[in-house]
Structure formats: structure tokens, C-alpha cells
Design a protein around this motif. Sequence first.
Motif, PDB file in Angstrom:
ATOM      1  N   PRO A 121       0.836  -1.206   0.000  1.00  0.00           N
ATOM      2  CA  PRO A 121       0.000   0.000   0.000  1.00  0.00           C
ATOM      3  C   PRO A 121       0.871   1.257   0.000  1.00  0.00           C
ATOM      4  CG  PRO A 121      -0.535  -1.475   1.854  1.00  0.00           C
ATOM      5  CD  PRO A 121       0.800  -1.887   1.304  1.00  0.00           C
ATOM      6  N   THR A 122       0.419   2.250  -0.735  1.00  0.00           N
ATOM      7  CA  THR A 122       1.160   3.509  -0.821  1.00  0.00           C
ATOM      8  C   THR A 122       0.990   4.324   0.466  1.00  0.00           C
ATOM      9  OG1 THR A 122      -0.773   4.574  -1.783  1.00  0.00           O
ATOM     10  CG2 THR A 122       0.842   3.638  -3.317  1.00  0.00           C
ATOM     11  N   ASN A 123       1.823   5.348   0.615  1.00  0.00           N
ATOM     12  CA  ASN A 123       1.659   6.266   1.756  1.00  0.00           C
ATOM     13  C   ASN A 123       0.278   6.906   1.729  1.00  0.00           C
ATOM     14  OD1 ASN A 123       4.240   5.680   2.517  1.00  0.00           O
ATOM     15  ND2 ASN A 123       5.131   7.591   1.744  1.00  0.00           N
ATOM     16  N   GLY A 124      -0.217   7.185   0.522  1.00  0.00           N
ATOM     17  CA  GLY A 124      -1.553   7.760   0.397  1.00  0.00           C
ATOM     18  C   GLY A 124      -2.621   6.820   0.940  1.00  0.00           C
ATOM     19  N   ALA A 125      -2.416   5.514   0.726  1.00  0.00           N
ATOM     20  CA  ALA A 125      -3.358   4.531   1.260  1.00  0.00           C
ATOM     21  C   ALA A 125      -3.389   4.582   2.787  1.00  0.00           C
ATOM     22  CB  ALA A 125      -2.964   3.130   0.795  1.00  0.00           C
ATOM     23  N   PHE A 126      -2.220   4.726   3.395  1.00  0.00           N
ATOM     24  CA  PHE A 126      -2.172   4.776   4.868  1.00  0.00           C
ATOM     25  C   PHE A 126      -2.763   6.078   5.390  1.00  0.00           C
ATOM     26  CE2 PHE A 126       0.971   1.379   4.340  1.00  0.00           C
ATOM     27  CZ  PHE A 126       0.557   0.516   5.351  1.00  0.00           C
ATOM     28  N   SER A 127      -2.494   7.186   4.674  1.00  0.00           N
ATOM     29  CA  SER A 127      -3.015   8.453   5.187  1.00  0.00           C
ATOM     30  C   SER A 127      -4.523   8.557   4.993  1.00  0.00           C
ATOM     31  CB  SER A 127      -2.294   9.640   4.537  1.00  0.00           C
ATOM     32  OG  SER A 127      -2.458   9.606   3.145  1.00  0.00           O
ATOM     33  N   ALA A 128      -5.095   7.688   4.134  1.00  0.00           N
ATOM     34  CA  ALA A 128      -6.548   7.683   3.960  1.00  0.00           C
ATOM     35  C   ALA A 128      -7.260   6.945   5.094  1.00  0.00           C
ATOM     36  CB  ALA A 128      -6.919   7.036   2.627  1.00  0.00           C
ATOM     37  N   LEU A 129      -6.488   6.236   5.919  1.00  0.00           N
ATOM     38  CA  LEU A 129      -7.093   5.528   7.054  1.00  0.00           C
ATOM     39  C   LEU A 129      -7.573   6.528   8.100  1.00  0.00           C
ATOM     40  CD1 LEU A 129      -4.541   2.610   7.652  1.00  0.00           C
ATOM     41  CD2 LEU A 129      -6.785   2.462   6.555  1.00  0.00           C
ATOM     42  N   LYS A 130      -8.555   6.096   8.871  1.00  0.00           N
ATOM     43  CA  LYS A 130      -9.005   6.942   9.983  1.00  0.00           C
ATOM     44  C   LYS A 130      -7.815   7.207  10.915  1.00  0.00           C
ATOM     45  CE  LYS A 130     -12.756   5.041  11.715  1.00  0.00           C
ATOM     46  NZ  LYS A 130     -13.555   4.518  12.839  1.00  0.00           N
ATOM     47  N   ALA A 131      -7.730   8.433  11.391  1.00  0.00           N
ATOM     48  CA  ALA A 131      -6.591   8.815  12.233  1.00  0.00           C
ATOM     49  C   ALA A 131      -6.431   7.850  13.404  1.00  0.00           C
ATOM     50  CB  ALA A 131      -6.779  10.231  12.758  1.00  0.00           C
TER      51      ALA A 131
END
Length: 299
Positions: A121-131
Motif C-alpha cells: 500500500p502507498t503512503n496515500g493509502a495509509f493516510s486515507a485511514l481513519k486517524a
Amino acid sequence: MTRSKALISLSFLLFYFYHTTGATLAQSPAQAPSKSEAQAPAKAQTPTKAPTSQPVVEPPSEVPLVQAPPHKALAGPTDVSKVLEKAGSFSVFIRLLKSTSVSIQIENQLNVSNSLTIFAPTNGAFSALKAGTLNTLSTEQKVQLVQYHILPTMVSLQNFQTLSNPVRTQASNTNDYPLNVTVEGNYVNISTGIVNTTISGTVYEDNQLAIYRVDKVLLPLGIFAPKPKPLAPSPTPVKPSNESSSSSSSSTSSSSSSSTFDNSPVAAVDASMALSVTRNGMASVAVFVVGTILFLGSF
Ligand SMILES: *[C@@H]1O[C@H](CO)[C@@H](O)[C@H](O)[C@H]1NC(C)=O
Ligand SMILES: *[C@@H]1O[C@H](CO)[C@@H](O)[C@H](O)[C@H]1NC(C)=O
Ligand SMILES: *[C@@H]1O[C@H](CO)[C@@H](O)[C@H](O)[C@H]1NC(C)=O
Ligand SMILES: *[C@@H]1O[C@H](CO)[C@@H](O)[C@H](O)[C@H]1NC(C)=O
Ligand SMILES: *[C@@H]1O[C@H](CO)[C@@H](O)[C@H](O)[C@H]1NC(C)=O
């Protein structure tokens, strides 16, 4: 007359002196025990804290992967972290691979000629997760999450349609961690039961290892399934009300016993104060008597 005045003022001076020294004496013993009590629990806490916070995060950061490149010429395994680093935008996943030690496991598996497929998963995928999604996971859950992104065989894009669902991953089992992969025309679609995504690129491929880019973190049901809350809080409050009455009586007895413990140091302080008071008192009485005799004698 002037001599008697001087003696009277002298005795007053002595009384004043006694009172001020008596006051300082009374304060100092009260402070001393409270200081030593405050230090003792602080000492007791520090050793218990130290071991709990350290064990899991430390070992993986010991850079075995940095040592891999020089060995690579001698048929060492492909350095997955390095491949991902080079591709860019995978730093969060790299960090997870290392902090969970799954990176070492990957290296071992590639060393013994096993083949692997990794969904990165890309960094964008991780940052799309709920905080805070990753922070709430236990170490074991993080390991399962990362292993859920790894298939125990190398699967080329053309071969995904030969797999049968649910696909086996490196997570503990397919019941808790089901992963479906379906090929639809040019798309390879992935479904976890919580998220749907598509392979959006090939990061790396040789005959032993394939790394595919995904734009969503594959959230497995085994960790992220919405949990139905148990509907049985009603029987619990009934019992405690009965138990609490008995426990409160036991707590009062324990509090009374603890209060006697609290009293004993206070009583000791009182006794020492009384001793110092009587000692000083006797001295001042003697001074007063001598002063009075001198005062009367002057007439
Ligand atoms: C993998 O093999 C290389 C040598 O081929 C070795 O240097 C390295 O330590 C091995 N890694 C693991 C995790 O066993
Ligand atoms: C597969 O993925 C593509 C691209 O995201 C999407 O258009 C398609 O609807 C997906 N198919 C299924 C069955 O989810
Ligand atoms: C995966 O596919 C199987 C069979 O096609 C299906 O029964 C199951 O519900 C699917 N699971 C997920 C998570 O999509
Ligand atoms: C995933 O795709 C399936 C159909 O392929 C659909 O039934 C399901 O609702 C989708 N789930 C999400 C979270 O989009
Ligand atoms: C609760 O207390 C009552 C009387 O105080 C007693 O008769 C009863 O057995 C108790 N029940 C339990 C579960 O302890």
C-alpha cells in the motif's frame, strides 16, 4: 532599677529565643519523613516501566537490511525494503515491515528459495485511514496486518485468475483473514470484506518475487470487522450492588487499619516534639527562676 529592668528584658529575650527555636524544631521532623516517603515510590516505579515499553520495537531496527547489499552479489535475497524505497511513496509500509520484523521473515523465506507476492500500500493509502488506526493495533495485530499483504507464492498478473478464493495469505488463517482476488478484464480486483481495491501497478517482479502497488490498505475482517457489542450489561449491575455492600464493609475495616498505620508516625513526631518542648521548657524555667532571684536580690 536599671539592673532589674535589664534582667526583665533579658528573661523576655530568652523566652522569645525559646519560642523561635521550638518552632523550627517542631517543623523539621515533620518534613523529614514526608520527603523520604515521596522518594521511595518513585524509585519503585522506574524499574517496572523500563522493561514493558522496550521489547518489541527495538529488535527490527537493528539494520540487517542495510547489510544485505554487499551480500547481494553472492546470491543474497532481493532486498524488499530497498526495492520499495527506490520506487518511492512506500515509507509507511517499509516502516511497518521493519517494526513488525516481517522484513526479516521475508528475507528468510526468499533465502530458502520460497516465492512471495507482496501487495504494497502507498503512503496515500495509509493516510486515507481513519486517524490513529495503526496506533490502536497491538503488536500481534500489526504483524497479522502486514502478513495479510503477503501471499506465500509468487503470482504473476496473468496467473491471478487461476487462484481460488479465498486466497491464502501469510496471515494466520483464511477464516479470520479472507482475501478474494478476482480478475475482471484488465483489472485484478482485491476484496477483503471491508475494502475493495485494484492492483494499480507492478513495483517489482522476478521469478521469485512480485511486488504490486495497491492504493488502499487491505484491512482484514479479523482485525477491523465491526464488533457487535455484548447485550448483557444488565445482570452485572445487580450482583455488584450486593457485593459492594460486603466489599464496602471490608474496605472500611482496611481503611481503619491503614489509618492506624498513618497515625503511628504522627504520634512519634508528637512525642519527639513533646520531649524537645519539655527540655526547652525546663531550661527556660531555670533561666526564669535565676532571673527572678537576681531581680529580687537587686532590691
Ligand atoms: C540470507 O542469506 C544471506 C547470504 O546468502 C545472508 O547473509 C543473510 O544473513 C540471510 N538472511 C537471513 C535473514 O537469514
Ligand atoms: C474491479 O475494479 C475496477 C477498477 O477499480 C472496477 O471498475 C470494477 O467495478 C471492479 N469489479 C468488481 C467486481 O468489484
Ligand atoms: C470471497 O469469495 C467467496 C467465494 O466466492 C465468498 O463466499 C466470500 O464471501 C468472499 N469474501 C470476501 C471477503 O469477499
Ligand atoms: C466490494 O465489492 C463488492 C462487489 O464486488 C460489493 O458487494 C461490496 O459492497 C464492495 N464493498 C465495498 C466496501 O465497497
Ligand atoms: C444478596 O443479599 C441478600 C441479603 O442481603 C442475600 O439474601 C442474598 O443471598 C444475596 N445474594 C447474593 C447473590 O449474594
